[in-house]
Design an enzyme around this catalytic site. Sequence first.
Site, PDB file in Angstrom:
ATOM      1  N   LYS A  94      -5.496  17.516  -4.721  1.00  0.00           N
ATOM      2  CA  LYS A  94      -6.770  18.102  -4.304  1.00  0.00           C
ATOM      3  C   LYS A  94      -6.830  19.608  -4.535  1.00  0.00           C
ATOM      4  O   LYS A  94      -7.886  20.221  -4.433  1.00  0.00           O
ATOM      5  CB  LYS A  94      -7.047  17.792  -2.828  1.00  0.00           C
ATOM      6  CG  LYS A  94      -7.261  16.314  -2.544  1.00  0.00           C
ATOM      7  CD  LYS A  94      -8.494  15.782  -3.254  1.00  0.00           C
ATOM      8  CE  LYS A  94      -8.759  14.313  -2.911  1.00  0.00           C
ATOM      9  NZ  LYS A  94      -9.952  13.795  -3.616  1.00  0.00           N
ATOM     10  N   ASP A 128      -0.960 -21.657 -42.762  1.00  0.00           N
ATOM     11  CA  ASP A 128      -0.389 -20.319 -42.955  1.00  0.00           C
ATOM     12  C   ASP A 128       0.884 -20.262 -42.100  1.00  0.00           C
ATOM     13  O   ASP A 128       1.108 -21.142 -41.256  1.00  0.00           O
ATOM     14  CB  ASP A 128      -1.415 -19.273 -42.502  1.00  0.00           C
ATOM     15  CG  ASP A 128      -0.854 -17.869 -42.503  1.00  0.00           C
ATOM     16  OD1 ASP A 128      -0.135 -17.517 -43.446  1.00  0.00           O
ATOM     17  OD2 ASP A 128      -1.124 -17.130 -41.537  1.00  0.00           O
ATOM     18  N   TYR A 129       1.705 -19.226 -42.285  1.00  0.00           N
ATOM     19  CA  TYR A 129       2.938 -19.132 -41.492  1.00  0.00           C
ATOM     20  C   TYR A 129       2.836 -18.057 -40.395  1.00  0.00           C
ATOM     21  O   TYR A 129       2.707 -18.371 -39.224  1.00  0.00           O
ATOM     22  CB  TYR A 129       4.144 -18.855 -42.403  1.00  0.00           C
ATOM     23  CG  TYR A 129       5.450 -18.820 -41.641  1.00  0.00           C
ATOM     24  CD1 TYR A 129       6.012 -19.992 -41.147  1.00  0.00           C
ATOM     25  CD2 TYR A 129       6.116 -17.621 -41.394  1.00  0.00           C
ATOM     26  CE1 TYR A 129       7.203 -19.972 -40.426  1.00  0.00           C
ATOM     27  CE2 TYR A 129       7.307 -17.585 -40.680  1.00  0.00           C
ATOM     28  CZ  TYR A 129       7.838 -18.764 -40.188  1.00  0.00           C
ATOM     29  OH  TYR A 129       9.008 -18.747 -39.472  1.00  0.00           O
ATOM     30  N   ASP A 130       2.851 -16.777 -40.769  1.00  0.00           N
ATOM     31  CA  ASP A 130       2.833 -15.693 -39.770  1.00  0.00           C
ATOM     32  C   ASP A 130       1.512 -15.666 -39.004  1.00  0.00           C
ATOM     33  O   ASP A 130       0.431 -15.633 -39.606  1.00  0.00           O
ATOM     34  CB  ASP A 130       3.026 -14.337 -40.468  1.00  0.00           C
ATOM     35  CG  ASP A 130       4.420 -14.185 -41.022  1.00  0.00           C
ATOM     36  OD1 ASP A 130       5.322 -13.841 -40.256  1.00  0.00           O
ATOM     37  OD2 ASP A 130       4.597 -14.439 -42.236  1.00  0.00           O
ATOM     38  N   TYR A 150       0.812  -1.216   0.000  1.00  0.00           N
ATOM     39  CA  TYR A 150       0.000   0.000   0.000  1.00  0.00           C
ATOM     40  C   TYR A 150       0.849   1.271   0.000  1.00  0.00           C
ATOM     41  O   TYR A 150       0.766   2.095  -0.909  1.00  0.00           O
ATOM     42  CB  TYR A 150      -0.946  -0.004   1.205  1.00  0.00           C
ATOM     43  CG  TYR A 150      -1.882   1.178   1.216  1.00  0.00           C
ATOM     44  CD1 TYR A 150      -2.917   1.253   0.286  1.00  0.00           C
ATOM     45  CD2 TYR A 150      -1.725   2.220   2.117  1.00  0.00           C
ATOM     46  CE1 TYR A 150      -3.777   2.337   0.260  1.00  0.00           C
ATOM     47  CE2 TYR A 150      -2.578   3.310   2.104  1.00  0.00           C
ATOM     48  CZ  TYR A 150      -3.603   3.368   1.176  1.00  0.00           C
ATOM     49  OH  TYR A 150      -4.433   4.449   1.145  1.00  0.00           O
ATOM     50  N   GLU A 154     -22.750  15.549  -2.635  1.00  0.00           N
ATOM     51  CA  GLU A 154     -23.292  15.790  -1.289  1.00  0.00           C
ATOM     52  C   GLU A 154     -23.654  17.264  -1.111  1.00  0.00           C
ATOM     53  O   GLU A 154     -24.664  17.589  -0.474  1.00  0.00           O
ATOM     54  CB  GLU A 154     -22.261  15.344  -0.245  1.00  0.00           C
ATOM     55  CG  GLU A 154     -22.085  13.834  -0.232  1.00  0.00           C
ATOM     56  CD  GLU A 154     -20.787  13.365   0.421  1.00  0.00           C
ATOM     57  OE1 GLU A 154     -20.727  12.181   0.805  1.00  0.00           O
ATOM     58  OE2 GLU A 154     -19.832  14.161   0.528  1.00  0.00           O
ATOM     59  N   ASP A 213      -4.766 -17.433 -39.715  1.00  0.00           N
ATOM     60  CA  ASP A 213      -5.165 -16.441 -38.710  1.00  0.00           C
ATOM     61  C   ASP A 213      -5.800 -15.171 -39.267  1.00  0.00           C
ATOM     62  O   ASP A 213      -6.409 -14.416 -38.526  1.00  0.00           O
ATOM     63  CB  ASP A 213      -3.944 -16.033 -37.874  1.00  0.00           C
ATOM     64  CG  ASP A 213      -2.965 -15.203 -38.676  1.00  0.00           C
ATOM     65  OD1 ASP A 213      -2.574 -15.643 -39.771  1.00  0.00           O
ATOM     66  OD2 ASP A 213      -2.601 -14.114 -38.208  1.00  0.00           O
ATOM     67  N   ASP A 258     -10.520  -1.019  -7.985  1.00  0.00           N
ATOM     68  CA  ASP A 258      -9.471  -0.016  -7.840  1.00  0.00           C
ATOM     69  C   ASP A 258      -8.035  -0.496  -8.049  1.00  0.00           C
ATOM     70  O   ASP A 258      -7.765  -1.667  -8.277  1.00  0.00           O
ATOM     71  CB  ASP A 258      -9.621   0.715  -6.514  1.00  0.00           C
ATOM     72  CG  ASP A 258      -9.457   2.228  -6.705  1.00  0.00           C
ATOM     73  OD1 ASP A 258      -9.352   2.673  -7.860  1.00  0.00           O
ATOM     74  OD2 ASP A 258      -9.450   2.952  -5.710  1.00  0.00           O
TER      75      ASP A 258
END
Length: 748
Positions: A291, A506-508, A96, A390, A692, A154
């Site tokens: 801030k 295929d190759y690549d 932390y 608020e 691909d 977070d």
Amino acid sequence: MASKLITTTHHLPVELHLEGDRHVLHPRKGHSALYSGIKSLKTTENVVHVGCLGSLVTENGLEPIPNTDEMLALFSTTANAFQPVFVDHDTAASHYEGYCKTDLWPLFHYVLWDSAVDGTAEKNHWNDYVAVNQAFADAIMDIYSAGDTIWIHDYHLLLLPSMLRNTLPNATIGLFLHTPFPSSEIFRCLPKRQEILQGMLGANMIGFQTYSYARHFISSCTRVLGLESSPKGVDYKGFQVAIEIFPIGIDVDRVESRRKSQIVKDKIASIMELYAGKKIIIGRDKVDHIKGVQHKLLAYEKFLMLYPEWHNKVVLIQVTTPPQRESPKLESKVGELVSRINGNFGSLEFVPVHHYHHHLDVDDYVSLLSVANVGLMTSVRDGMNTTSHEFVICQQENRGALILSEFAGTAGSLGGAMLVNPWDYSGVAHAINDALTLSPEEKSNRHEQLYNYVILRTASFWARSFVKELRNWARIPDQMNPTPYLDFGTVKSQFTSAQKRLFLFDYDGTLTPIVKTPSAAHPPPEMLKALEVLCNDPRNYVFIISGRDQGALDKWLGHMSGLGLSAEHGCFIKYPGESNWHNLTEQIDLSWKNEVTEIFSYYTERTQGSFIEHKKSSITWHYRLADPDYGIFQAKECQNHLENAILSKLPVEVLIGKKNLEVRPISINKGEIVKSLLNSQPGTDFVLCAGDDKTDEDMFKALARSNMPEDDCFTVTIGSATKKTKASWHVVKPEELIDLLAVLAEAS
């Protein structure tokens, strides 16, 4: 048993107090919007909250909490449904105070580090960050059941999504980042930038407070990891990770009940009596650089200089709360500024700034928000800043103006606020004067706009929206009929029983991963070993059908005499056992190459990082090394240019590949080669074809139109299950296909 919603925050919403000999749970201060949102889900969801405990609060100070069955029982009752994560004190502090607050927090708020270090402490902090994320992963694994939804919160836990995804590939995982996400130019300064992004991308969906944060994240994925993306998501490991916007709100009912309590009413009366005849400007911030407390005080000082008529008529009540990490230099500067303003503009009967530096009681806080005439929030970078929400709820009678920094996360949502640049002190000073002199009608209109937004976008609305969208997104692949994952067992069974087999690759991007520089796509040793074994089996006929030129294929694969090669998408072919290439384009006119080269050269000159690859029968323009966004833009411009100037009059076509454009003769493609090879091998009872990109779809189409029985023909695309393809199966990456080849080689 009903499925669970497992929510995960760094700390649980409670802390443990020792009262006498009893352990008692008390609400934890801070993060009220987050905890309220999660709490609201308990009415409809089976919520289990996972988080660290922090320290035991005793009369003598803070002590470590023991990891005992008694402690677990206290937290995991039906009423609480907490799953504590036990982390030793030193690791927790390093996680932390070290990595989170020293590395991530400043960077996410656009504050770069200015100290030169040897990296030892940073390495330890990173190791502890990984260890804490792993501890959370272990805690979640202990309680996870199929069908559960996991929601991670977070920057403390950014590695957790991928840790869970590795163990739970089908889990529904969401991540929400409460802080800003910086531009890619800032984020790329982080040494562990790739690990952080890859950790986050383990989620099905990532939520941000604003569109700009989401845009920055997508840009970082594109620029740092080189991933494909769209405004709605990022393609990662074969799946699209959704990127969505969910502005957080507050628990309006809680603030309303406080506001209407008799204690608050009495406090309001006391404050109004104390500051009778004066306009009140309220500010409440942590003493933290982001801030903007200094900016606020300097702007207020400018206001008093520019508008002397407000002397003795207005007061700034600035409440500062100590941050989790002490900042003595900043506290000292704030104190000096307050003293200077009061010394220059104050008198015996007038104090312009009332500064209170302590944790404010909730009733006092609500009372101050209720009596204020102006709310002044000048954060220089803020995830959300729910103080503004608020303030709006507490101003139903006063209808005071809200001055809000344009760098706060709420700025894009609260349209009725007066937005300011906190670095423009004169601009903020003028805004303060405008806020104090607004007509009743304009104050009412602005407040109504703000109020209607705040009561609609509550913490509960935020939480329910996120969970609903996460589950909808996780279900989308099922609705799209995804391409199933290749069943290695079925392939091996068919392979073993077949007498005549045809392999087409295929190759690549298929037998080797895509690389930024084409010449660096060296074949992996394990792939070569498996291919060699398959080529040596007389029952196998193995062909590589690539867009590469002859030289590259000969260099990397030419030593295997039993391997067939096809170069430039079928323009050249070399059969197994032969040493010479056959040119299938001898009768084709290639004079068009000059015109295409001119167009490609024009865009190469104007696109830094792009280059042209000349092949014997085709030309390729690569932009993989260019700026990702500009490269895509230029590629579209180039494609339009080619389609208008070339395609309409010459027998060529444009292939859109992965970060490249290729122009080739229209009469030759991979599909034609596949048809020819299939016809030359009558009696074939097993076909494995893998590729691909879009050029490989021609192979899949050719096989789909052939007479090969479906059970004997395996067409495999490399990539996402949701990728649009004519293939019957998919694997996620080339390494998985190589693993299959090794299995088949062993069985050959």
